[in-house]
Structures are given as C-alpha cells and as structure tokens.
Design a protein around this motif. Structure first.
Motif, PDB file in Angstrom:
ATOM      1  N   LEU A 165      -5.461  -5.524  -2.529  1.00  0.00           N
ATOM      2  CA  LEU A 165      -6.146  -4.999  -3.702  1.00  0.00           C
ATOM      3  C   LEU A 165      -5.556  -3.671  -4.140  1.00  0.00           C
ATOM      4  O   LEU A 165      -5.532  -3.354  -5.309  1.00  0.00           O
ATOM      5  N   ALA A 166      -5.080  -2.880  -3.219  1.00  0.00           N
ATOM      6  CA  ALA A 166      -4.466  -1.591  -3.532  1.00  0.00           C
ATOM      7  C   ALA A 166      -3.350  -1.346  -2.531  1.00  0.00           C
ATOM      8  O   ALA A 166      -3.369  -1.879  -1.434  1.00  0.00           O
ATOM      9  N   ALA A 167      -2.380  -0.581  -2.938  1.00  0.00           N
ATOM     10  CA  ALA A 167      -1.292  -0.252  -2.021  1.00  0.00           C
ATOM     11  C   ALA A 167      -1.864   0.523  -0.841  1.00  0.00           C
ATOM     12  O   ALA A 167      -2.720   1.382  -0.996  1.00  0.00           O
TER      13      ALA A 167
ATOM     14  N   LEU B  57       9.935   9.898   4.902  1.00  0.00           N
ATOM     15  CA  LEU B  57       9.195   8.653   4.748  1.00  0.00           C
ATOM     16  C   LEU B  57       9.682   7.906   3.519  1.00  0.00           C
ATOM     17  O   LEU B  57       9.991   8.522   2.497  1.00  0.00           O
ATOM     18  N   ARG B  58       9.732   6.580   3.613  1.00  0.00           N
ATOM     19  CA  ARG B  58      10.052   5.742   2.453  1.00  0.00           C
ATOM     20  C   ARG B  58       8.857   4.847   2.175  1.00  0.00           C
ATOM     21  O   ARG B  58       8.317   4.217   3.080  1.00  0.00           O
ATOM     22  N   ILE B  59       8.442   4.818   0.891  1.00  0.00           N
ATOM     23  CA  ILE B  59       7.285   4.018   0.492  1.00  0.00           C
ATOM     24  C   ILE B  59       7.624   3.197  -0.747  1.00  0.00           C
ATOM     25  O   ILE B  59       8.671   3.379  -1.366  1.00  0.00           O
ATOM     26  N   LYS B  60       6.696   2.326  -1.126  1.00  0.00           N
ATOM     27  CA  LYS B  60       6.818   1.529  -2.345  1.00  0.00           C
ATOM     28  C   LYS B  60       6.224   2.291  -3.526  1.00  0.00           C
ATOM     29  O   LYS B  60       5.289   3.071  -3.340  1.00  0.00           O
ATOM     30  N   PRO B  61       6.732   2.075  -4.737  1.00  0.00           N
ATOM     31  CA  PRO B  61       6.101   2.697  -5.906  1.00  0.00           C
ATOM     32  C   PRO B  61       4.626   2.306  -5.982  1.00  0.00           C
ATOM     33  O   PRO B  61       4.263   1.161  -5.736  1.00  0.00           O
ATOM     34  N   GLY B  62       3.774   3.296  -6.284  1.00  0.00           N
ATOM     35  CA  GLY B  62       2.345   3.050  -6.387  1.00  0.00           C
ATOM     36  C   GLY B  62       1.588   3.236  -5.089  1.00  0.00           C
ATOM     37  O   GLY B  62       0.364   3.126  -5.070  1.00  0.00           O
ATOM     38  N   GLN B  63       2.301   3.528  -4.012  1.00  0.00           N
ATOM     39  CA  GLN B  63       1.623   3.768  -2.741  1.00  0.00           C
ATOM     40  C   GLN B  63       1.034   5.170  -2.709  1.00  0.00           C
ATOM     41  O   GLN B  63       1.538   6.082  -3.345  1.00  0.00           O
ATOM     42  N   THR B  64      -0.032   5.321  -1.954  1.00  0.00           N
ATOM     43  CA  THR B  64      -0.726   6.599  -1.822  1.00  0.00           C
ATOM     44  C   THR B  64      -0.315   7.267  -0.519  1.00  0.00           C
ATOM     45  O   THR B  64      -0.238   6.620   0.516  1.00  0.00           O
ATOM     46  N   ILE B  65      -0.055   8.568  -0.617  1.00  0.00           N
ATOM     47  CA  ILE B  65       0.212   9.395   0.557  1.00  0.00           C
ATOM     48  C   ILE B  65      -1.033  10.243   0.790  1.00  0.00           C
ATOM     49  O   ILE B  65      -1.587  10.821  -0.139  1.00  0.00           O
ATOM     50  N   ARG B  66      -1.457  10.320   2.049  1.00  0.00           N
ATOM     51  CA  ARG B  66      -2.599  11.166   2.407  1.00  0.00           C
ATOM     52  C   ARG B  66      -2.144  12.146   3.486  1.00  0.00           C
ATOM     53  O   ARG B  66      -1.718  11.751   4.563  1.00  0.00           O
ATOM     54  N   TRP B  67      -2.195  13.436   3.149  1.00  0.00           N
ATOM     55  CA  TRP B  67      -1.893  14.485   4.122  1.00  0.00           C
ATOM     56  C   TRP B  67      -3.201  14.850   4.815  1.00  0.00           C
ATOM     57  O   TRP B  67      -4.224  15.062   4.151  1.00  0.00           O
ATOM     58  N   VAL B  68      -3.172  14.948   6.148  1.00  0.00           N
ATOM     59  CA  VAL B  68      -4.353  15.304   6.938  1.00  0.00           C
ATOM     60  C   VAL B  68      -3.980  16.488   7.826  1.00  0.00           C
ATOM     61  O   VAL B  68      -2.993  16.433   8.557  1.00  0.00           O
ATOM     62  N   ASN B  69      -4.779  17.541   7.757  1.00  0.00           N
ATOM     63  CA  ASN B  69      -4.522  18.719   8.591  1.00  0.00           C
ATOM     64  C   ASN B  69      -5.142  18.503   9.970  1.00  0.00           C
ATOM     65  O   ASN B  69      -6.354  18.579  10.137  1.00  0.00           O
ATOM     66  N   LEU B  70      -4.274  18.238  10.962  1.00  0.00           N
ATOM     67  CA  LEU B  70      -4.720  18.051  12.344  1.00  0.00           C
ATOM     68  C   LEU B  70      -4.423  19.282  13.198  1.00  0.00           C
ATOM     69  O   LEU B  70      -4.510  19.226  14.425  1.00  0.00           O
TER      70      LEU B  70
END
Length: 175
Positions: A25-27, A50-63
């Motif tokens: 339903l979503a990337a 990192l290599r991703i597909k167009p339309g993919q979402t990146i989420r940065w998380v501060n750990l």
C-alpha cells in the motif's frame, strides 16, 4: 433462497482473491539511526550510506541518549549550505531531535542526497542516500562550499561513502 452452488461460487471467488499477489500500500520506510558513544566523544548515522526506491520514506531516529541531533539536507535554504541533493528536490531539516524522537521524509526524485547533523557536522556526522538509478554521468559529490556559505569541513567530506560503494552494496554501515 440461496443455493449451495451460489455459496460455493462466492466462497471460491473469495479464495481466488486471496491468492492474488498483493501490492504494498505504501513504500516501506527505512530507518537511519542517530547514535553516539557513552561519553559523547563520537557521533554517527547508521547506516551512513543507503540506496532506496523513489517514493520511499526515510525515518531518522535519535537513539543517542546523551545528544540531540538533526537530519538536514545540504541545500542553500538550510543555513546557506551547498546544494548536494538533486536540483528541484525539496530540502528538509528535522530541527533538533531529542533522544527517542524521530523525523521522516519521503524522497521522490532520483539522485544523490547528502545530509548532515547541524551540531555534529564538524565531527563528521554526515550521510548519503541514493534514490533509484541516478544518471551516472551527472553524479559527483557536489560542491564543498556554497557561494557565500561556510565550506563543508574536511572531516565531513571524508566521511561520505562513495556513490559506487552504495550502488554496489545497497547499504553502508559506519566503520
């Protein structure tokens, strides 16, 4: 009255529908962690490339429990930094993320996207995302200095993984 044959036809149609392949339903979102060692003397993104597909979402998380971090695109709109994302792509700046906070962006335009952490760029906290199949003839690492802007620190320039390494491996973790 509903016949047995009618019920079997409906049931068979439902089973056939379940057997069809499903499209996502979503990337799928990809996570980049913001990390640091216990005494705060080293900070990094993981992965750094990192290599991703167009339309993919990146989420940065501060750990990193001891530091706040940002995920900021190299773009003149962000502190007059040099343009190191595809021309026409929308720049982003997460602002400061406290421990366990996150920020997301969806990258649609193919190309190379370089980003940094505002308070830790001088410590080499940078990363690179490749979206899709960028035109190989137009790929370079981008300018190290924007007109009138502050140059990118040498330690940050050395920290970027190469485009070839990301294209070959798909994901590059810090050393």
């Amino acid at each position: 009255m509903v016949s047995r044959r009618h019920i079997l036809r409906i049931g068979g149609g439902l089973l056939a529908g379940l057997a069809l392949p499903r499209l996502p339903l979503a990337a799928e979102a990809v996570e980049i962690q913001m990390q640091g060692n216990a005494d705060g003397s080293q900070v990094w993104f993981n992965p750094i490339g990192l290599r991703i597909k167009p339309g993919q979402t990146i989420r940065w998380v501060n750990l990193d429990p001891g530091n706040s971090h940002t995920a900021t695109a190299y773009h003149p709109k962000n502190f007059e930094r040099p343009l190191r994302i595809p021309e026409g792509a929308e720049p982003w700046n997460s602002d400061y993320l406290l421990p366990n906070e996150s920020f997301s962006v969806t990258l649609k335009d193919e190309g190379v996207y370089d980003f940094f952490c505002v308070p830790h760029e001088h410590a080499g906290m940078v990363g690179r995302i490749i979206v899709g199949e960028p035109d190989r003839s137009s790929i370079d690492s981008g300018p190290a200095q924007a007109a009138g802007g502050e140059p990118i620190p040498e330690i940050a320039l050395r920290a970027f993984p190469s485009v070839d390494e990301i294209m070959r491996r798909g994901i590059v973790r810090p050393a």
